[in-house]
Design a protein around this motif. Structure first.
Motif, mmCIF file in Angstrom:
data_model
loop_
_atom_site.group_PDB
_atom_site.id
_atom_site.type_symbol
_atom_site.label_atom_id
_atom_site.label_comp_id
_atom_site.label_asym_id
_atom_site.label_seq_id
_atom_site.Cartn_x
_atom_site.Cartn_y
_atom_site.Cartn_z
ATOM 1 N N PRO A 226 -1.855 5.461 53.607
ATOM 2 C CA PRO A 226 -1.731 4.965 52.231
ATOM 3 C C PRO A 226 -2.517 5.831 51.243
ATOM 4 C CG PRO A 226 -2.179 3.161 53.752
ATOM 5 C CD PRO A 226 -2.379 4.430 54.521
ATOM 6 N N SER A 227 -1.922 6.024 50.079
ATOM 7 C CA SER A 227 -2.573 6.773 49.010
ATOM 8 C C SER A 227 -3.164 5.818 47.988
ATOM 9 C CB SER A 227 -1.565 7.678 48.308
ATOM 10 O OG SER A 227 -1.000 8.606 49.198
ATOM 11 N N LYS A 228 -4.094 6.306 47.189
ATOM 12 C CA LYS A 228 -4.565 5.522 46.058
ATOM 13 C C LYS A 228 -3.463 5.491 44.998
ATOM 14 C CE LYS A 228 -9.464 6.473 46.766
ATOM 15 N NZ LYS A 228 -10.714 7.032 46.183
ATOM 16 N N PRO A 229 -3.269 4.354 44.315
ATOM 17 C CA PRO A 229 -2.177 4.256 43.335
ATOM 18 C C PRO A 229 -2.200 5.362 42.289
ATOM 19 C CG PRO A 229 -3.079 2.084 43.782
ATOM 20 C CD PRO A 229 -3.974 3.068 44.484
ATOM 21 N N ARG A 230 -3.372 5.730 41.823
ATOM 22 C CA ARG A 230 -3.448 6.780 40.796
ATOM 23 C C ARG A 230 -2.905 8.101 41.327
ATOM 24 N NH1 ARG A 230 -9.036 7.501 37.710
ATOM 25 N NH2 ARG A 230 -8.419 5.371 37.146
ATOM 26 N N LYS A 231 -3.214 8.417 42.576
ATOM 27 C CA LYS A 231 -2.706 9.645 43.175
ATOM 28 C C LYS A 231 -1.200 9.549 43.391
ATOM 29 C CE LYS A 231 -3.148 12.653 47.215
ATOM 30 N NZ LYS A 231 -3.841 12.865 48.520
#
Length: 311
Positions: free
Chosen positions: A152-157
């Motif tokens: 999972p990625s951070k939403p901002r990224k």
């Protein structure tokens, strides 16, 4: 050896599940400010409801019985809509394309809901007819396998991922067919790879490992199999994938060849699931094409693309 596709970063939550390529279809675009549920245009909702599709962004059914009924009905309705759209020459600007996109997104969301909720999926599967149950179960397993390969990625990224318009499905069919004639690799296998690797050109890379293009080739592998072409062009990349698969043992040893393409048995099983589904009915290729890109984030799945209706 071709390792580390876009799946190391993105999960393209396909059938249960990102330089632009040539021949890009005009209908699919990047959502300007991605959110889990971007609102479609009114024409998408209205045309879908006339044909029996619900609004694709309403809440998922709350009971297992209602969920099973929606899951059973969406496939035949969607294939019927695809037939109508193809009869009208597959125009991505048409009302028929808008209808197909509505049904495809609803189908995708239904599958996604089952993928993420094991208790619900068991309850829904028990209520489905045997033939539908098998298909849905295989898609759930395929998508869970692909999810297991992603971080999972951070939403901002995630909002910064470079997404491009997909390659036109009618163009892709011609390229698949020609590659099958030239190299003996079933066109549905090539379509399944194109689907899993880049969602038909929506994610062209580079991946975290440096893979590029609609078939996600590593540079050294492209040098060996690209035949001097453009890794970002599906007219070069898809035949190159066929050459690589044939050199790796396909079609006789297809599982081995797919494992050489990406060394994960979950990946191999997913590609073969989508291949079988398209073999049962070629219209399923177009259903997959209309599915949208989701990315796993630390705060839930985020939808990155949507189909913008032109009417």
């Amino acid at each position: 050896m071709r390792l580390a596709s876009a799946l190391t970063t993105l999960v393209l939550l396909c059938s249960a599940c990102a330089g632009g390529g040539v021949g890009s279809g005009p209908g699919a675009t990047v959502a300007g400010s991605p959110s889990p549920s971007p609102a479609p245009s009114p024409s998408s909702s209205e045309s879908g409801e006339r044909e029996g599709f619900v609004h694709p962004h309403i809440g998922l059914p709350s009971s297992a019985g209602d969920y099973a009924r929606e899951m059973e009905n969406v496939g035949p309705r969607l294939r019927s809509a695809i037939s109508k759209w193809l009869d009208e020459d597959g125009d991505l600007r048409s009302a028929s394309a808008c209808l197909v996109s509505t049904g495809a997104l609803w189908q995708q969301r239904l599958i996604k809901g089952l993928v993420k909720d094991e208790s619900l999926s068991r309850a829904v599967l028990r209520r489905l007819p045997a033939s539908v149950r098998h298909t849905v179960d295989q898609h759930i397993k395929a998508s869970r396998g692909l999810r297991s390969l992603a971080t999972p990625s951070k939403p901002r990224k995630a909002r910064r991922y470079r997404i491009t318009p997909p390659d036109n499905p009618l163009l892709l069919r011609r390229i698949y067919d020609r590659s099958e004639r030239d190299y003996g690799i079933d066109w549905r296998v090539l379509a399944a790879l194109n689907f899993v690797e880049s969602k038909f050109g929506r994610f062209m890379g580079p991946s975290s490992a440096g893979a590029l293009g609609p078939m996600q080739f590593m540079p050294a592998t492209w040098d060996a199999y690209g035949d001097g072409g453009n890794v970002m062009d599906p007219r070069d990349a898809i035949p190159a994938a066929a050459r690589y698969l044939r050199a790796s043992g396909a079609p006789d040893r297809l599982r081995d060849a797919l494992y050489a393409y990406n060394r994960s048995y979950a990946y191999v099983d997913a590609v073969l699931t989508y291949t079988r589904h398209m073999k049962r009915d070629s219209r399923n290729f177009y259903a997959y094409w209309f599915w949208q890109v989701y990315v796993m984030t630390t705060k839930g799945d985020m939808q990155l693309t949507e189909f913008r209706c032109k009417n």
